[in-house]
Design a protein around this motif. Structure first.
Motif, PDB file in Angstrom:
ATOM      1  N   GLY A 106      50.836 -26.267  71.845  1.00  5.13           N
ATOM      2  CA  GLY A 106      51.002 -25.646  73.156  1.00  5.13           C
ATOM      3  C   GLY A 106      52.458 -25.488  73.566  1.00  5.13           C
ATOM      4  O   GLY A 106      52.800 -24.569  74.316  1.00  5.13           O
ATOM      5  N   GLU A 107      53.317 -26.347  73.044  1.00  7.46           N
ATOM      6  CA  GLU A 107      54.699 -26.367  73.520  1.00  7.46           C
ATOM      7  C   GLU A 107      55.433 -25.033  73.378  1.00  7.46           C
ATOM      8  O   GLU A 107      55.933 -24.504  74.370  1.00  7.46           O
ATOM      9  CB  GLU A 107      55.460 -27.490  72.810  1.00  7.46           C
ATOM     10  CG  GLU A 107      56.804 -27.752  73.453  1.00  7.46           C
ATOM     11  CD  GLU A 107      57.608 -28.827  72.723  1.00  7.46           C
ATOM     12  OE1 GLU A 107      57.027 -29.574  71.931  1.00  7.46           O
ATOM     13  OE2 GLU A 107      58.821 -28.901  72.950  1.00  7.46           O
ATOM     14  N   PHE A 113      56.311 -18.650  77.506  1.00  7.07           N
ATOM     15  CA  PHE A 113      55.802 -18.100  78.759  1.00  7.07           C
ATOM     16  C   PHE A 113      56.792 -18.350  79.896  1.00  7.07           C
ATOM     17  O   PHE A 113      57.108 -17.441  80.684  1.00  7.07           O
ATOM     18  CB  PHE A 113      54.450 -18.750  79.078  1.00  7.07           C
ATOM     19  CG  PHE A 113      53.903 -18.337  80.404  1.00  7.07           C
ATOM     20  CD1 PHE A 113      53.418 -17.047  80.591  1.00  7.07           C
ATOM     21  CD2 PHE A 113      53.892 -19.222  81.470  1.00  7.07           C
ATOM     22  CE1 PHE A 113      52.921 -16.655  81.823  1.00  7.07           C
ATOM     23  CE2 PHE A 113      53.404 -18.839  82.699  1.00  7.07           C
ATOM     24  CZ  PHE A 113      52.912 -17.552  82.874  1.00  7.07           C
ATOM     25  N   PHE A 114      57.331 -19.571  79.950  1.00  3.50           N
ATOM     26  CA  PHE A 114      58.316 -19.887  80.995  1.00  3.50           C
ATOM     27  C   PHE A 114      59.531 -18.963  80.896  1.00  3.50           C
ATOM     28  O   PHE A 114      60.011 -18.423  81.889  1.00  3.50           O
ATOM     29  CB  PHE A 114      58.786 -21.345  80.874  1.00  3.50           C
ATOM     30  CG  PHE A 114      57.806 -22.339  81.398  1.00  3.50           C
ATOM     31  CD1 PHE A 114      56.962 -22.012  82.459  1.00  3.50           C
ATOM     32  CD2 PHE A 114      57.703 -23.613  80.849  1.00  3.50           C
ATOM     33  CE1 PHE A 114      56.054 -22.930  82.958  1.00  3.50           C
ATOM     34  CE2 PHE A 114      56.793 -24.537  81.339  1.00  3.50           C
ATOM     35  CZ  PHE A 114      55.969 -24.185  82.387  1.00  3.50           C
ATOM     36  N   VAL A 115      60.035 -18.837  79.668  1.00  7.33           N
ATOM     37  CA  VAL A 115      61.245 -18.025  79.478  1.00  7.33           C
ATOM     38  C   VAL A 115      60.980 -16.587  79.892  1.00  7.33           C
ATOM     39  O   VAL A 115      61.775 -15.956  80.601  1.00  7.33           O
ATOM     40  CB  VAL A 115      61.713 -18.100  78.008  1.00  7.33           C
ATOM     41  CG1 VAL A 115      62.753 -17.042  77.716  1.00  7.33           C
ATOM     42  CG2 VAL A 115      62.270 -19.475  77.714  1.00  7.33           C
ATOM     43  N   PHE A 116      59.833 -16.071  79.482  1.00  9.20           N
ATOM     44  CA  PHE A 116      59.487 -14.695  79.827  1.00  9.20           C
ATOM     45  C   PHE A 116      59.442 -14.517  81.338  1.00  9.20           C
ATOM     46  O   PHE A 116      60.050 -13.605  81.908  1.00  9.20           O
ATOM     47  CB  PHE A 116      58.126 -14.341  79.213  1.00  9.20           C
ATOM     48  CG  PHE A 116      57.644 -12.973  79.597  1.00  9.20           C
ATOM     49  CD1 PHE A 116      58.093 -11.857  78.913  1.00  9.20           C
ATOM     50  CD2 PHE A 116      56.753 -12.811  80.645  1.00  9.20           C
ATOM     51  CE1 PHE A 116      57.658 -10.593  79.272  1.00  9.20           C
ATOM     52  CE2 PHE A 116      56.317 -11.542  81.004  1.00  9.20           C
ATOM     53  CZ  PHE A 116      56.767 -10.439  80.316  1.00  9.20           C
ATOM     54  N   LEU A 117      58.718 -15.425  81.987  1.00  9.47           N
ATOM     55  CA  LEU A 117      58.528 -15.329  83.437  1.00  9.47           C
ATOM     56  C   LEU A 117      59.871 -15.393  84.168  1.00  9.47           C
ATOM     57  O   LEU A 117      60.175 -14.578  85.043  1.00  9.47           O
ATOM     58  CB  LEU A 117      57.640 -16.479  83.894  1.00  9.47           C
ATOM     59  CG  LEU A 117      56.937 -16.284  85.227  1.00  9.47           C
ATOM     60  CD1 LEU A 117      55.859 -15.225  85.080  1.00  9.47           C
ATOM     61  CD2 LEU A 117      56.349 -17.600  85.721  1.00  9.47           C
TER      62      LEU A 117
ATOM     63  N   LYS B  31      60.838  -5.904  80.159  1.00  9.23           N
ATOM     64  CA  LYS B  31      61.433  -5.689  78.838  1.00  9.23           C
ATOM     65  C   LYS B  31      62.410  -6.807  78.487  1.00  9.23           C
ATOM     66  O   LYS B  31      62.436  -7.287  77.341  1.00  9.23           O
ATOM     67  CB  LYS B  31      62.171  -4.341  78.804  1.00  9.23           C
ATOM     68  CG  LYS B  31      61.269  -3.162  78.543  1.00  9.23           C
ATOM     69  CD  LYS B  31      61.893  -1.849  79.019  1.00  9.23           C
ATOM     70  CE  LYS B  31      62.995  -1.354  78.134  1.00  9.23           C
ATOM     71  NZ  LYS B  31      63.544  -0.072  78.637  1.00  9.23           N
ATOM     72  N   VAL B  32      63.212  -7.212  79.465  1.00  2.59           N
ATOM     73  CA  VAL B  32      64.163  -8.302  79.212  1.00  2.59           C
ATOM     74  C   VAL B  32      63.401  -9.571  78.845  1.00  2.59           C
ATOM     75  O   VAL B  32      63.746 -10.257  77.872  1.00  2.59           O
ATOM     76  CB  VAL B  32      65.058  -8.559  80.449  1.00  2.59           C
ATOM     77  CG1 VAL B  32      65.911  -9.802  80.235  1.00  2.59           C
ATOM     78  CG2 VAL B  32      65.937  -7.364  80.733  1.00  2.59           C
ATOM     79  N   GLY B  33      62.342  -9.870  79.619  1.00  4.42           N
ATOM     80  CA  GLY B  33      61.540 -11.054  79.318  1.00  4.42           C
ATOM     81  C   GLY B  33      60.972 -11.000  77.908  1.00  4.42           C
ATOM     82  O   GLY B  33      61.050 -11.966  77.149  1.00  4.42           O
ATOM     83  N   LEU B  34      60.436  -9.846  77.563  1.00  2.00           N
ATOM     84  CA  LEU B  34      59.824  -9.666  76.246  1.00  2.00           C
ATOM     85  C   LEU B  34      60.842  -9.883  75.130  1.00  2.00           C
ATOM     86  O   LEU B  34      60.590 -10.636  74.171  1.00  2.00           O
ATOM     87  CB  LEU B  34      59.248  -8.242  76.160  1.00  2.00           C
ATOM     88  CG  LEU B  34      58.702  -7.828  74.809  1.00  2.00           C
ATOM     89  CD1 LEU B  34      57.395  -8.549  74.538  1.00  2.00           C
ATOM     90  CD2 LEU B  34      58.501  -6.318  74.752  1.00  2.00           C
ATOM     91  N   SER B  40      63.567 -15.729  70.846  1.00  2.84           N
ATOM     92  CA  SER B  40      63.480 -17.190  70.808  1.00  2.84           C
ATOM     93  C   SER B  40      62.517 -17.658  69.717  1.00  2.84           C
ATOM     94  O   SER B  40      62.438 -18.849  69.424  1.00  2.84           O
ATOM     95  CB  SER B  40      63.060 -17.734  72.176  1.00  2.84           C
ATOM     96  OG  SER B  40      61.794 -17.259  72.527  1.00  2.84           O
ATOM     97  N   LEU B  41      61.818 -16.729  69.086  1.00  2.68           N
ATOM     98  CA  LEU B  41      60.957 -17.088  67.951  1.00  2.68           C
ATOM     99  C   LEU B  41      61.779 -17.736  66.848  1.00  2.68           C
ATOM    100  O   LEU B  41      61.277 -18.546  66.077  1.00  2.68           O
ATOM    101  CB  LEU B  41      60.250 -15.843  67.397  1.00  2.68           C
ATOM    102  CG  LEU B  41      59.093 -15.314  68.237  1.00  2.68           C
ATOM    103  CD1 LEU B  41      58.468 -14.104  67.572  1.00  2.68           C
ATOM    104  CD2 LEU B  41      58.043 -16.407  68.437  1.00  2.68           C
TER     105      LEU B  41
END
Lengths: 398, 398
Positions: A106-107, A113-117, B31-34, B40-41
């Protein structure tokens, strides 16, 4: 070979010109070099390096991106960077802990998700005009730090040490910048704004001063095209006033961050300068319209021209005088006796306008060709407008 | 409590407004979030992380600072960053080797000297107008990378590996930005510039269209102050044209970096747009002077007003028509039949101006109070100026 020499000499001339234009630029360049060398001591000096390790590079980075031309800009960027790093770092550590609790699979999902948001929300906030003007850089650093801290947390365990080190090196870099920029030949955005506003008024004054000569000589004989072009070129200084809005706003934004210096207190009324700038620009628009009548090869009847020439010259030179007087009083921040009493400052100006109006009212125009004389009327009317704008400026200067 | 609710609802309204104003802003934020999540992958995916290690953070940093609203801006920043890192990295490695040869004591001194020299010289170069406009960011990154690489070299031995890793992560970050910004709902600076120029012409047209009604109604009866203020507010759209210079220049700078898209080739003549913008602005300055005569509570003699009203309305509405037609043809990039033949486009306009001039030449003015009628002449004369500016625009549009 000759080509290369020519190029080098051109480049050399350019360098001298940019430096002469504003010698503070050369000093600023040396200041940046100095600060960077100072901060890089962290690397060379063993005890310091032991403390910070590889995070020392954040100090170098901070100096490069934070050090700006004026004190206000440097302070604004430094504070933005520092505060954004602090808040984003704290939030990033929090996000990391939250994500940790959701297990090994989950991490990364939760972190992503946090970074995207956060990135999407903060980027959107950067579009708000109020935030864009003053905190744009802070928002950028917020995204950056939050992402770096929360994502790196996935790989390092000592996330708190990292965040703490990052914060202190950024503080060192930012503080060095601010100190050098204030101590070594400071460039104050507020002072620049102050001078710019005064200079702009002066430029309008210069145009009006020369306008009478230029207009009536140009329409009297159109042969002296060469010299006319040369002279009118020196009148065109006002053109920069037309487009100085964004410069003024940027400077006012920076000036707000500056501590008190010289005759400027911390909460100097910078907004007043913006208002003065706007009024000056309004006056400049009228002057631009007036300028259209210079070198327009007008065929104005001589009799009409001669009868109106005297008063028009008077109006324009009196308005020029008033503008220049106001410029001086803005520049020196003193209140002239003339300024306290608008009648004294603009009295001659008003008299001249009255004369002009009386002349227009007089009956002598019945015989002249109205169509040909229309440019004269327009010039007269625009001059009266300019005087009105000047009055508004005078009210504000007080 | 009520206060907090009110604040939140105000903030909510602001958010909706900023989003509605230009929905592409919301898309840009996503787009920036994406992109950030994608990059970050590198951290989450073990094989990638093994390759890059801690330098993976450069990819994240690159995304945050390079991703801009338009494709052109993103490309410009990305290329600036990439190339500056490449050159500065190479130079930094060179400086490191040179410094190494001077022994343990000489090394930090020589390194410090190099960093100082390079930072001062590059900072000074940033003041050159040509460099500032297009390569300012590159210069910043040049200082940054040179300093980091050469100084870090003092502590790490694997300086080449570091420089290489840094370059490749920056490349990954930059490339992801560029690809996402082009593939997902691209925002082209060139297209925005194109639309802005057309919109500005249209705004001038709107003003001129409403000017006749507004001016003659306002001077006919001054009672309807309320509705007049409302209506004239809708005319004031042109005010933004006065200050759009810097926006246009920034957009043109970004547009130059954009690859061909839609109807725009790679080397689209963006300079032409700037020229058109400058001419439009010149026209806007005249209109600003005209605007001064609206709501000025002029006491114009009724007879004079009525005799001139018809032609003035005609001139203004014909000029409006011509401007709007040009705006449409700029927007659609088609060459109207009317545009090919200036007589067709501006024919009615010229006829109206001729009528106006004839009217001014007529002798009926002998009886009127000239002073009171001067504003009318001025308006007439400014309208003729506007038509002249319109002609210049028409020449350029062709």
């Amino acid at each position: 070979m000759g080509n290369a020499t020519a190029r080098i000499s051109t480049a050399g001339r350019d360098i001298v010109e940019v430096g002469k234009d504003d010698p503070r630029r050369a000093i600023h360049s040396l200041k940046v070099g100095l600060t960077l060398t100072l901060v890089s001591l962290i690397y060379y000096y063993q005890p310091l390096y032991t403390n910070f390790g590889a995070t020392a590079m954040w100090a170098v980075m901070t100096v490069v991106v934070v050090f700006e031309f004026s004190v206000g800009a440097t302070l604004s960027k430094g504070l933005n960077r520092g505060l954004a790093t602090l808040f984003a770092g704290a939030l990033g550590v929090g996000a990391h802990h939250l994500a940790c609790m959701s297990g090994k699979i989950g991490e990364p999902i939760l972190l992503g998700f946090f970074v995207f948001l956060q990135a999407a929300a903060t980027t959107f906030m950067r579009f708000f005009p109020g935030i864009k003007a003053r905190y744009d850089y802070g928002m950028l650093i917020f995204i950056l730090t939050f992402s770096l801290v929360s994502i790196s947390g996935y790989r390092y365990d000592e996330i708190l040490t990292m965040a703490h080190r990052r914060l202190s090196t950024i503080f060192i870099g930012g503080a060095t910048c601010v100190i050098v920029s204030i101590v070594v030949c400071p460039v104050w955005a507020g002072e620049d704004l102050h001078n710019l506003i005064a200079l702009n008024m002066e430029k309008l004054g210069n145009f009006l001063e020369g306008f009478g000569d230029e207009f009536f000589r140009a329409s009297a004989d159109t042969d002296h095209a060469g010299t006319t072009a040369d002279r009118s070129k020196s009148l065109r200084g006002y053109k920069t006033v037309l487009v100085s809005k964004s410069t003024e706003e940027t400077m006012a934004n920076f000036a707000r961050w500056e501590p008190s210096h010289g005759e400027f207190r911390f909460r100097h009324p910078w907004k007043l300068y913006l208002e003065l700038g706007a009024l000056t620009r309004e006056c400049a628009y009228r002057i631009e319209a007036l300028d259209g009548y210079l070198n327009a090869n007008l065929q104005v009847p001589a009799a009409a021209r001669e009868s109106i020439e005297g008063v028009c010259r008077e109006v324009s030179s009196e308005a020029a005088k008033a503008l220049k007087e106001m410029a001086v009083s803005v520049r020196t921040m003193t209140r002239h006796a003339a300024l306290a009493d608008p009648d004294l400052l603009l009295g001659d100006c008003h008299d001249a306008v009255k004369d002009l109006k009386a002349l227009l009212k007089a009956s002598q125009w019945k015989e002249t060709d109205l169509l040909a004389a229309v440019p004269l009327f327009t010039v007269a009317s625009l001059l009266i407008d300019v005087v009105k704008c000047t009055e508004k400026i005078a009210e504000r200067v007080q």
